[in-house]
Design a protein around this motif. Structure first.
Motif, short mmCIF file in Angstrom:
data_model
loop_
_atom_site.label_atom_id
_atom_site.label_comp_id
_atom_site.label_asym_id
_atom_site.label_seq_id
_atom_site.Cartn_x
_atom_site.Cartn_y
_atom_site.Cartn_z
N LYS A 5 6.06 2.99 1.34
CA LYS A 5 5.38 1.70 1.19
C LYS A 5 5.21 1.03 2.54
O LYS A 5 4.13 0.47 2.85
CB LYS A 5 6.19 0.80 0.25
N ASP A 6 6.24 1.10 3.38
CA ASP A 6 6.16 0.53 4.73
C ASP A 6 5.13 1.28 5.57
O ASP A 6 4.37 0.66 6.33
CB ASP A 6 7.53 0.58 5.42
N ASP A 7 5.12 2.61 5.45
CA ASP A 7 4.18 3.42 6.21
C ASP A 7 2.74 3.09 5.82
O ASP A 7 1.86 3.00 6.69
CB ASP A 7 4.45 4.91 5.98
N PHE A 8 2.50 2.90 4.53
CA PHE A 8 1.16 2.55 4.09
C PHE A 8 0.77 1.18 4.62
O PHE A 8 -0.37 0.97 5.08
CB PHE A 8 1.06 2.54 2.56
N ALA A 9 1.70 0.23 4.57
CA ALA A 9 1.42 -1.11 5.08
C ALA A 9 1.05 -1.07 6.56
O ALA A 9 0.12 -1.75 7.02
CB ALA A 9 2.62 -2.03 4.85
N ASP A 10 1.78 -0.24 7.32
CA ASP A 10 1.48 -0.11 8.75
C ASP A 10 0.12 0.56 8.97
O ASP A 10 -0.65 0.14 9.83
CB ASP A 10 2.58 0.71 9.44
N PHE A 12 -2.37 0.56 6.93
CA PHE A 12 -3.40 -0.39 6.51
C PHE A 12 -3.61 -1.46 7.57
O PHE A 12 -4.74 -1.94 7.78
CB PHE A 12 -3.03 -1.02 5.17
N SER A 13 -2.55 -1.85 8.26
CA SER A 13 -2.68 -2.86 9.32
C SER A 13 -3.53 -2.31 10.48
O SER A 13 -4.28 -3.06 11.11
CB SER A 13 -1.30 -3.30 9.83
N THR A 34 2.22 1.16 16.55
CA THR A 34 2.24 1.45 15.12
C THR A 34 1.39 2.68 14.81
O THR A 34 1.81 3.57 14.07
CB THR A 34 1.71 0.24 14.33
N VAL A 40 2.65 7.06 10.18
CA VAL A 40 1.46 6.22 10.03
C VAL A 40 0.20 7.07 10.16
O VAL A 40 -0.74 6.93 9.36
CB VAL A 40 1.46 5.09 11.09
#
Length: 247
Positions: A5-10, A12-13, A34, A40
């Motif tokens: 979930k954190d990897d996807f958020a990064d 996506f950022s 990132t 990522v």
């Protein structure tokens, strides 16, 4: 190491930053770092790219990250109508002529499907116009069936391109970013519209109104992604042979 979930958020950022800025450089240290994380990049490749219909890549020589739409992308890509508006073109036939001028420009830098780098540093604007002119003369010399066959093979509207070249309106004096030359009438003005668009997209640079060089961004996109090599080879070979009057 973060969670998926954190990897996807990064990931996506990174995608959002590229949407907003068009590029990411090392100056933006946080988002650049990132992007460099393996997890990522994996998430970008497996999730972001296929779903957003984009390609995200780093040009390692200068440490700049770019994002370009895939051919299927209808959100980030220009539609024909949008491209006509961007370049101030009257109809789709003029748009196809603009595409052809871009192909001629690329043929000056990439003339082989095996190349991994462009072969030239720059090309004179007069040389681009001369090549387009000779290509039009060659089109006109062909029999109707031959012209149709070549157009189908290359997937180019050669009749429309030829007709547009003959009907381009007179040089627009409001376009002043290129200096006058012996081609300062209608064809020069048309090519100018194409070059202004390429400069806006950071794909080419016009130097002193006389010469054009392609950017590292375009160089990377052409070599790594956009061209189907078989069709590219046929088009480049055709443009080269058209100057010599043979198919």
């Amino acid at each position: 190491m973060g969670t998926p979930k954190d990897d996807f958020a990064d990931a996506f950022s990174v995608f959002i930053a590229l949407q907003k800025e068009g590029r990411i450089t090392k100056d933006n240290e946080e988002i650049y770092s990132t992007f460099r994380r393996f997890e990522v990049q994996e998430m970008i490749r497996d999730v972001i790219e296929p779903n957003a219909q984009v390609k995200i890549f780093e040009y390692e020589d200068n440490g700049v990250i770019y994002m370009v739409p895939t051919l299927e992308n209808r959100v980030l890509s220009y539609t024909n109508e949008e491209l006509r508006k961007e370049m101030g073109l009257k109809n789709n036939e003029h748009l196809y002529l603009a595409y052809f001028c871009m192909l001629v420009l690329l043929s000056k830098f990439f003339n082989s499907m095996d190349q991994t780098v462009s072969t030239r540093q720059y090309v004179r604007i007069e040389e681009i116009l001369e090549t387009v002119d000779k290509s039009m003369e060659y089109f006109k010399s062909l029999e109707e069936d031959d012209l149709t066959s070549i157009a189908e093979d290359l997937e180019l509207d050669l009749k429309g391109i030829m007709n547009s070249w003959d009907s381009v309106p007179e040089f627009n004096e409001t376009v002043k970013n290129l200096k006058k030359s012996k081609y300062d009438k209608h064809h020069f003005g048309f090519l100018n519209k194409v070059l202004v668009f390429l400069e806006k997209e950071e794909l080419a640079v016009v130097m002193e109104g006389k010469e054009v060089r392609i950017t590292e961004k375009l160089n990377h996109v052409v070599i790594k992604y956009y061209f189907n090599t078989g069709r590219k080879e046929r088009i480049m070979r055709f443009i080269t042979n058209a100057q010599k009057g043979r198919s």
